[in-house]
Design an enzyme around this catalytic site. Structure first.
Site, PDB file in Angstrom:
ATOM      1  N   GLY A 122     -17.943 -13.196 -10.487  1.00 50.39           N
ATOM      2  CA  GLY A 122     -18.179 -13.000 -11.907  1.00 50.39           C
ATOM      3  C   GLY A 122     -17.485 -11.727 -12.320  1.00 50.39           C
ATOM      4  CB  CYS A 123     -16.962 -10.038 -15.516  1.00 51.39           C
ATOM      5  SG  CYS A 123     -15.931  -8.662 -16.100  1.00 51.39           S
ATOM      6  CB  ALA A 124     -19.690  -8.649 -10.830  1.00 53.05           C
TER       7      ALA A 124
ATOM      8  CB  CYS B 123     -13.430  -6.232 -14.768  1.00 52.71           C
ATOM      9  SG  CYS B 123     -14.313  -7.425 -15.809  1.00 52.71           S
TER      10      CYS B 123
END
Lengths: 296, 296
Positions: A122-124, B123
């Site tokens: 994910g945007c992680a 990100c």
């Protein structure tokens, strides 16, 4: 000197602010526009940076490359690989190899974490999901005063600060604040790197979190809430919205969570007890961040 | 029926569009506003979803949870863990456990990838950095016509589509397009999940990439460019800006890369040869995306 030792009223501005003109952070690239005319624009640099903890390769992060040492420190800290009590003996950045090595005085228990199979996507960050959640059970953030007059002042100051972020879209930045003063404004291609750089700065300067506010762009996701909690900062603020799980975690750790902050309006979904509504809401201004330098 | 078999002129609208009213995607949460009044707002759900490939746990993704099967397929595909020639025999989603298992008819070589020490942060997805770059060396994207009239029409249509993203900030979405028609609009808390869901949809429907355009929100980072290239789509478009490395990779694989697209203006930094400037630039409208439902 740690930021805590200087009285707030004596502090004129940022300790670290974005430097949009720093030459290493952008590159001129040639292309064409909608009418077929040649255009040369400045685009943000983005480089892989490989972070080592002692002899162990940990992760490769995509970053604009302005604070590799702080990114490495903060990343490792926010992953739980560097804990309170562990002494960092050195941070060595090799610019040619795009590598940074963080050294401690004794081995850490990160090998156990590396063996874990779960990784978060994910945007992680490429974190170990279980690690992120670990340590939150026992964590409760300290009491603090969060004045709405500070929030309005911070939003105004931050939104009028020239930043590297350029072109349309969200500013990917996170700002460590104290009272009504923005202290350290970090940006990066990913918000999580920006947060990690702030954490690294706090670690390297010995700056405490209990009287700080973290202001960020972008949605208040679970991962942003978790990082803020791991950093020990009792308040997290954004112009953007929330996720349900971010709210749940914020309530679990008693973090003051403020989102959808635009002009005088905001919504507080956790930790409302810290809020002191001392501002004249009509006095809030600067509803939209202004864009500065025209980079790609 | 694969989207390719329907003539463009007979296709009235999206095959998949965001469903902001879907009950499972948001939750009502209570809090207070700037004046201390009770507020109940809808916030986006965000759940961990653990993806397995056969018996192997691969990653835990944070997602809004609307298309777990497609996310799993697309993620594995974009990581290089599912290659052309590998047959997917089943995708099993266990809603209670938040697990999805993708099964193939024979074992894949993903164990080798898992053993790799490098993981990407930023990100970005928790990918193996080397894996992402792998396969790009031999990759060149096909020729195609990209008409500017289509780009303007796509931007208008996409920007006026009611979407789940709400509150201030960027829309985290990616839209698969064909000619001037948006086909599949996926959103998620992270852009990379949105892209992976599109890839999963293409895989599950047998839809080819060569005549498609990928429209995305947010900056055209190296990771977005890499995913688009792995998907075989020859054009990537955004309102936002670029990163230097994203441009480099786009040029290496001959991807048409168009950014800073607002109204009639845009900048093309790669693959300009595909562009046909057939539009009257003065005809472009809808410079800003409109926001719809007021969710947190």
């Amino acid at each position: 000197m740690p930021a805590d030792d200087i009285p707030v009223s004596d502090r004129p501005g940022y300790l670290i602010a974005p430097d949009p003109e720093a030459p290493r952070l952008t590159r001129a690239v040639e292309g064409t526009d909608h009418e077929g005319r040649a255009q040369t624009i400045a685009v943000v640099e983005e480089r892989p940076l490989t972070i080592y903890l002692n002899g162990q390769e940990i992760v490769t992060a995509m970053t604009i490359g302005d604070y590799p040492d702080l990114l490495a420190l903060g990343f490792l800290r926010n992953q739980g690989m560097l804990r309170d009590g562990e002494t960092v003996t050195g941070v060595d950045h090799d610019d040619d190899l795009d590598v940074v090595v963080v050294r401690t005085d004794r081995p850490t228990n990160h090998e156990e974490k590396l063996a874990r199979k779960t990784r978060t996507s994910g945007c992680a960050v490429g974190t170990v999901f279980g690690d992120m959640m670990e340590g939150l059970e026992a964590l409760t953030l300290p009491p603090a005063e969060i004045r709405t007059s500070w929030l309005y002042a911070l939003a105004e100051r931050i939104n009028t600060t020239p930043s590297l972020y350029l072109g349309a879209g969200a500013i990917h930045g996170t700002v460590l604040c104290q009272g009504d003063r923005p202290l350290v404004y970090m940006e990066d291609v990913g918000r999580h790197n920006a947060v990690d750089k702030v954490a690294g700065w706090m670690l390297s300067t010995g700056t405490g979190p209990a009287d700080k506010i973290l202001y960020t762009t972008g949605r208040l996701t679970s991962e942003m809430v978790i990082k803020c909690a791991h950093m020990g900062i009792p308040a997290l603020v954004s112009r953007s919205g929330f996720t349900a799980w971010g709210v749940e975690i914020a309530r679990q750790v008693d973090l003051t969570l403020i989102g959808r902050m635009r002009g005088r309006r905001f919504v507080c979904l956790s930790g409302e007890h810290r809020l002191i509504r001392d501002a004249d809401p009509a006095g809030a201004s600067s509803d939209r961040p202004r864009r500065s330098a025209d980079h790609g």
